[in-house]
Design a protein around this motif. Structure first.
Motif, PDB file in Angstrom:
ATOM      1  N   THR A   1       0.839  -1.190   0.000  1.00 43.61           N
ATOM      2  CA  THR A   1       0.000   0.000   0.000  1.00 43.61           C
ATOM      3  C   THR A   1       0.871   1.236   0.000  1.00 43.61           C
ATOM      4  OG1 THR A   1      -1.673  -1.172   1.253  1.00 43.61           O
ATOM      5  CG2 THR A   1      -1.789   1.237   1.242  1.00 43.61           C
ATOM      6  N   ARG A   2       0.512   2.200  -0.838  1.00 43.43           N
ATOM      7  CA  ARG A   2       1.348   3.393  -0.981  1.00 43.43           C
ATOM      8  C   ARG A   2       0.897   4.479  -0.033  1.00 43.43           C
ATOM      9  NH1 ARG A   2       3.252  -0.076  -3.936  1.00 43.43           N
ATOM     10  NH2 ARG A   2       4.398   0.323  -5.832  1.00 43.43           N
ATOM     11  N   LEU A   3       1.848   5.140   0.618  1.00 38.23           N
ATOM     12  CA  LEU A   3       1.548   6.423   1.234  1.00 38.23           C
ATOM     13  C   LEU A   3       1.429   7.423   0.095  1.00 38.23           C
ATOM     14  CD1 LEU A   3       4.049   6.630   4.208  1.00 38.23           C
ATOM     15  CD2 LEU A   3       1.680   5.933   4.254  1.00 38.23           C
ATOM     16  N   ARG A   4       0.650   8.465   0.279  1.00 32.65           N
ATOM     17  CA  ARG A   4       0.494   9.449  -0.780  1.00 32.65           C
ATOM     18  C   ARG A   4       1.817  10.145  -1.076  1.00 32.65           C
ATOM     19  NH1 ARG A   4      -4.410  10.521   2.225  1.00 32.65           N
ATOM     20  NH2 ARG A   4      -6.196   9.762   1.051  1.00 32.65           N
ATOM     21  N   GLY A   5       1.989  10.477  -2.343  1.00 29.41           N
ATOM     22  CA  GLY A   5       3.155  11.236  -2.758  1.00 29.41           C
ATOM     23  C   GLY A   5       4.441  10.488  -2.527  1.00 29.41           C
TER      24      GLY A   5
ATOM     25  N   CYS B   1     -13.162 -11.198  18.505  1.00 29.62           N
ATOM     26  CA  CYS B   1     -12.325 -10.554  17.489  1.00 29.62           C
ATOM     27  C   CYS B   1     -10.898 -10.470  18.024  1.00 29.62           C
ATOM     28  CB  CYS B   1     -12.860  -9.156  17.191  1.00 29.62           C
ATOM     29  SG  CYS B   1     -12.121  -8.349  15.773  1.00 29.62           S
ATOM     30  N   ASP B   2      -9.900 -10.787  17.194  1.00 31.09           N
ATOM     31  CA  ASP B   2      -8.525 -10.793  17.673  1.00 31.09           C
ATOM     32  C   ASP B   2      -8.035  -9.374  17.945  1.00 31.09           C
ATOM     33  OD1 ASP B   2      -6.727  -9.820  15.211  1.00 31.09           O
ATOM     34  OD2 ASP B   2      -8.326 -11.093  14.424  1.00 31.09           O
ATOM     35  N   SER B   3      -6.938  -9.285  18.703  1.00 31.58           N
ATOM     36  CA  SER B   3      -6.440  -7.983  19.164  1.00 31.58           C
ATOM     37  C   SER B   3      -6.088  -7.053  18.013  1.00 31.58           C
ATOM     38  CB  SER B   3      -5.209  -8.178  20.062  1.00 31.58           C
ATOM     39  OG  SER B   3      -5.530  -8.890  21.221  1.00 31.58           O
ATOM     40  N   ARG B   4      -5.477  -7.593  16.949  1.00 33.22           N
ATOM     41  CA  ARG B   4      -5.084  -6.729  15.835  1.00 33.22           C
ATOM     42  C   ARG B   4      -6.309  -6.046  15.227  1.00 33.22           C
ATOM     43  NH1 ARG B   4      -1.283  -5.508  11.812  1.00 33.22           N
ATOM     44  NH2 ARG B   4      -2.240  -5.212   9.762  1.00 33.22           N
ATOM     45  N   ASN B   5      -7.341  -6.818  14.939  1.00 33.79           N
ATOM     46  CA  ASN B   5      -8.525  -6.214  14.336  1.00 33.79           C
ATOM     47  C   ASN B   5      -9.250  -5.293  15.307  1.00 33.79           C
ATOM     48  OD1 ASN B   5      -9.049  -7.119  11.454  1.00 33.79           O
ATOM     49  ND2 ASN B   5      -8.552  -9.072  12.420  1.00 33.79           N
TER      50      ASN B   5
ATOM     51  N   HIS C   1      -2.253  -5.789   1.567  1.00 32.72           N
ATOM     52  CA  HIS C   1      -0.902  -5.293   1.835  1.00 32.72           C
ATOM     53  C   HIS C   1      -0.790  -5.039   3.339  1.00 32.72           C
ATOM     54  CE1 HIS C   1      -0.253  -4.880  -2.471  1.00 32.72           C
ATOM     55  NE2 HIS C   1      -1.411  -4.280  -2.535  1.00 32.72           N
ATOM     56  N   ALA C   2      -1.033  -6.091   4.109  1.00 33.90           N
ATOM     57  CA  ALA C   2      -1.257  -5.952   5.546  1.00 33.90           C
ATOM     58  C   ALA C   2      -0.094  -5.318   6.282  1.00 33.90           C
ATOM     59  CB  ALA C   2      -1.574  -7.323   6.157  1.00 33.90           C
ATOM     60  N   ILE C   3       1.165  -5.604   5.886  1.00 29.53           N
ATOM     61  CA  ILE C   3       2.300  -5.150   6.692  1.00 29.53           C
ATOM     62  C   ILE C   3       2.534  -3.647   6.607  1.00 29.53           C
ATOM     63  CG2 ILE C   3       3.470  -7.383   6.583  1.00 29.53           C
ATOM     64  CD1 ILE C   3       5.372  -6.150   4.525  1.00 29.53           C
ATOM     65  N   GLU C   4       1.806  -2.958   5.727  1.00 28.33           N
ATOM     66  CA  GLU C   4       1.958  -1.503   5.667  1.00 28.33           C
ATOM     67  C   GLU C   4       1.534  -0.848   6.978  1.00 28.33           C
ATOM     68  OE1 GLU C   4       3.023   2.165   4.040  1.00 28.33           O
ATOM     69  OE2 GLU C   4       3.448   0.117   3.369  1.00 28.33           O
ATOM     70  N   VAL C   5       0.613  -1.481   7.693  1.00 29.82           N
ATOM     71  CA  VAL C   5       0.238  -1.037   9.032  1.00 29.82           C
ATOM     72  C   VAL C   5       0.565  -2.153  10.008  1.00 29.82           C
ATOM     73  CG1 VAL C   5      -1.697  -0.496  10.567  1.00 29.82           C
ATOM     74  CG2 VAL C   5      -1.531   0.615   8.339  1.00 29.82           C
ATOM     75  N   GLN C   6       1.320  -1.823  11.037  1.00 25.66           N
ATOM     76  CA  GLN C   6       1.650  -2.774  12.091  1.00 25.66           C
ATOM     77  C   GLN C   6       1.121  -2.246  13.419  1.00 25.66           C
ATOM     78  OE1 GLN C   6       5.876  -3.569  12.059  1.00 25.66           O
ATOM     79  NE2 GLN C   6       5.897  -4.037   9.872  1.00 25.66           N
ATOM     80  N   ILE C   7       0.930  -3.166  14.365  1.00 25.89           N
ATOM     81  CA  ILE C   7       0.476  -2.778  15.698  1.00 25.89           C
ATOM     82  C   ILE C   7       1.705  -2.673  16.592  1.00 25.89           C
ATOM     83  CG2 ILE C   7      -1.065  -3.268  17.609  1.00 25.89           C
ATOM     84  CD1 ILE C   7      -2.507  -2.919  14.945  1.00 25.89           C
TER      85      ILE C   7
ATOM     86  N   LEU D   1      -4.059  -0.404  25.878  1.00 30.69           N
ATOM     87  CA  LEU D   1      -3.258   0.696  26.400  1.00 30.69           C
ATOM     88  C   LEU D   1      -1.851   0.667  25.822  1.00 30.69           C
ATOM     89  CD1 LEU D   1      -3.266   3.055  28.480  1.00 30.69           C
ATOM     90  CD2 LEU D   1      -2.288   1.448  30.124  1.00 30.69           C
ATOM     91  N   ASN D   2      -1.367  -0.512  25.474  1.00 30.35           N
ATOM     92  CA  ASN D   2       0.010  -0.683  25.002  1.00 30.35           C
ATOM     93  C   ASN D   2       0.094  -0.889  23.492  1.00 30.35           C
ATOM     94  OD1 ASN D   2       2.823  -0.906  25.477  1.00 30.35           O
ATOM     95  ND2 ASN D   2       2.718  -3.142  25.593  1.00 30.35           N
ATOM     96  N   LEU D   3      -1.008  -0.677  22.769  1.00 29.29           N
ATOM     97  CA  LEU D   3      -1.055  -1.028  21.352  1.00 29.29           C
ATOM     98  C   LEU D   3      -1.548   0.142  20.505  1.00 29.29           C
ATOM     99  CD1 LEU D   3      -2.668  -4.577  21.713  1.00 29.29           C
ATOM    100  CD2 LEU D   3      -0.262  -4.057  21.300  1.00 29.29           C
ATOM    101  N   VAL D   4      -0.802   0.436  19.429  1.00 26.70           N
ATOM    102  CA  VAL D   4      -1.172   1.517  18.520  1.00 26.70           C
ATOM    103  C   VAL D   4      -0.893   1.086  17.083  1.00 26.70           C
ATOM    104  CG1 VAL D   4      -0.882   3.951  17.932  1.00 26.70           C
ATOM    105  CG2 VAL D   4      -0.446   3.202  20.270  1.00 26.70           C
ATOM    106  N   PRO D   5      -1.895   1.108  16.190  1.00 25.62           N
ATOM    107  CA  PRO D   5      -1.633   0.844  14.774  1.00 25.62           C
ATOM    108  C   PRO D   5      -0.875   2.014  14.150  1.00 25.62           C
ATOM    109  CG  PRO D   5      -3.973   0.596  15.306  1.00 25.62           C
ATOM    110  CD  PRO D   5      -3.325   1.310  16.449  1.00 25.62           C
ATOM    111  N   VAL D   6       0.228   1.688  13.483  1.00 30.04           N
ATOM    112  CA  VAL D   6       1.102   2.731  12.927  1.00 30.04           C
ATOM    113  C   VAL D   6       1.711   2.271  11.612  1.00 30.04           C
ATOM    114  CG1 VAL D   6       1.680   3.691  15.192  1.00 30.04           C
ATOM    115  CG2 VAL D   6       3.112   1.883  14.223  1.00 30.04           C
ATOM    116  N   ASP D   7       2.392   3.180  10.953  1.00 30.14           N
ATOM    117  CA  ASP D   7       3.134   2.869   9.736  1.00 30.14           C
ATOM    118  C   ASP D   7       4.116   1.732   9.984  1.00 30.14           C
ATOM    119  OD1 ASP D   7       4.328   3.545   7.034  1.00 30.14           O
ATOM    120  OD2 ASP D   7       6.042   3.983   8.333  1.00 30.14           O
ATOM    121  N   GLY D   8       4.060   0.678   9.169  1.00 28.05           N
ATOM    122  CA  GLY D   8       4.864  -0.511   9.388  1.00 28.05           C
ATOM    123  C   GLY D   8       6.367  -0.278   9.397  1.00 28.05           C
TER     124      GLY D   8
END
Length: 258
Positions: A2-6, A117-121, A161-167, A197-204
C-alpha cells in the motif's frame, strides 16, 4: 505494498533501512527531526485521536498530541511516578512467552478480550476510519484510513498489503522482559501483550525502525506526538509496575517540557 500518498513511501523506506541502528541503546533520538514534511503526503492531524491523559485505559482511538501547558504539567506529574532501574539481560526472551499474536483469549480484565475478534482487528477498528469488513464479518477489517500518529501521515490501507500497518507495542515486549516481565506469570505477560493501552496501529516501516528501544533511543518521527507517546509509555509502565531506565525517564520528561 500500500502506498503512502506522494513521496512518503520513499521516506518510509529510508526509515526502515535505518532500523538496525535505531534499536541500539544510547543512540541519540531524532530530537530535531520528524513531523510531517513537504513531500506531498497528506498530513494526518489527530483524526479521531484522544489525548492519552483522557484515555487511561486505551480504549479510545489513537494518540492525540499533548499541547497545552496544563496538560504538559499533568504529563510530567504522571511520568515522575515511573520507577527506574537498569535494563536486564534479554536472555530467554521469546515472543511466544507473551502468548500467540493476536489472541482474543487474554485475561478477561484486558479490554476487548473475549469479544470474538482478535487484538489486531480490535485495534484497527479502534483507530481506523472508513472501515470495510470481510463479507459476513464485523471483525476482520479489509480496508481503512489510518491517521498515523508516528509519522503524521494518512495511510490508505488494505488487508492485501497488511504489513503496511503494524500494531506497535508502545512498551516493547522485549523491553518488558528485560525490565521484569521475565518473572511474571503467563497471564500477566499475555495481558500486557494484548492490552489496548500498550497497542497503537502505525506505519509498518516506522514501527520496524523502533525495535525494542525505549524513548532514550527511539521516538516517533512526528515531533508533535512525542509527549503523548511518552505519556502512553508511562501509563503502561505504571499499570504493570514495570520500571524504565533512567535515560528513558529523562527523555520522556523532556518531551513534555521537563
Amino acid at each position: 505494498m500500500t502506498r503512502l500518498r506522494g513521496g512518503a513511501a520513499l521516506a518510509a523506506a529510508m526509515v526502515f533501512t535505518g532500523s538496525a541502528l535505531a534499536g541500539c541503546e544510547g543512540l541519540a533520538p531524532p530530537v530535531d527531526g520528524g513531523g510531517p514534511s513537504g513531500n506531498g503526503a497528506a498530513a494526518a492531524g489527530d483524526g479521531r485521536a484522544v489525548n492519552p491523559l483522557d484515555n487511561p485505559d486505551g480504549t479510545e482511538p489513537g494518540l492525540a498530541a499533548v499541547t497545552s501547558d496544563a496538560d504538559k504539567e499533568r504529563a510530567r506529574a504522571l511520568i515522575e511516578k515511573v520507577a527506574t532501574k537498569g535494563r536486564g539481560p534479554r536472555t530467554g526472551y521469546e515472543r511466544d512467552k507473551f502468548g500467540y499474536a493476536w489472541m482474543d483469549s487474554a485475561p478477561r480484565d484486558v479490554p476487548f478480550s473475549h469479544n470474538g475478534c482478535d487484538s489486531r482487528n480490535d485495534l484497527l477498528k479502534r483507530d481506523g476510519q472508513d472501515l470495510r469488513f470481510r463479507k459476513g464479518s464485523n471483525c476482520v477489517v479489509t480496508s481503512m484510513t489510518l491517521h498515523d500518529p508516528y509519522t503524521g501521515k494518512v495511510i490508505e490501507w488494505t488487508k492485501s498489503h497488511a504489513i503496511e500497518v503494524q500494531i506497535d507495542h508502545v512498551m516493547p515486549l522485549s523491553y518488558d522482559w528485560q525490565m521484569g516481565a521475565s518473572r511474571w506469570s503467563e497471564d500477566k505477560r499475555e495481558s500486557i501483550a494484548n492490552d489496548p493501552l500498550n497497542l497503537v496501529p502505525v506505519d509498518g516501516p516506522t514501527n520496524g525502525s523502533k525495535g525494542d528501544s525505549g524513548p532514550a533511543s527511539w521516538l516517533p518521527p512526528n515531533k508533535r506526538i512525542r509527549c503523548a507517546y511518552s505519556v502512553r509509555f508511562a501509563q503502561v509502565s505504571l499499570k504493570y509496575q514495570l520500571p524504565v531506565t533512567a535515560p528513558d525517564k529523562e527523555m520522556m520528561l523532556r518531551q513534555c517540557g521537563g
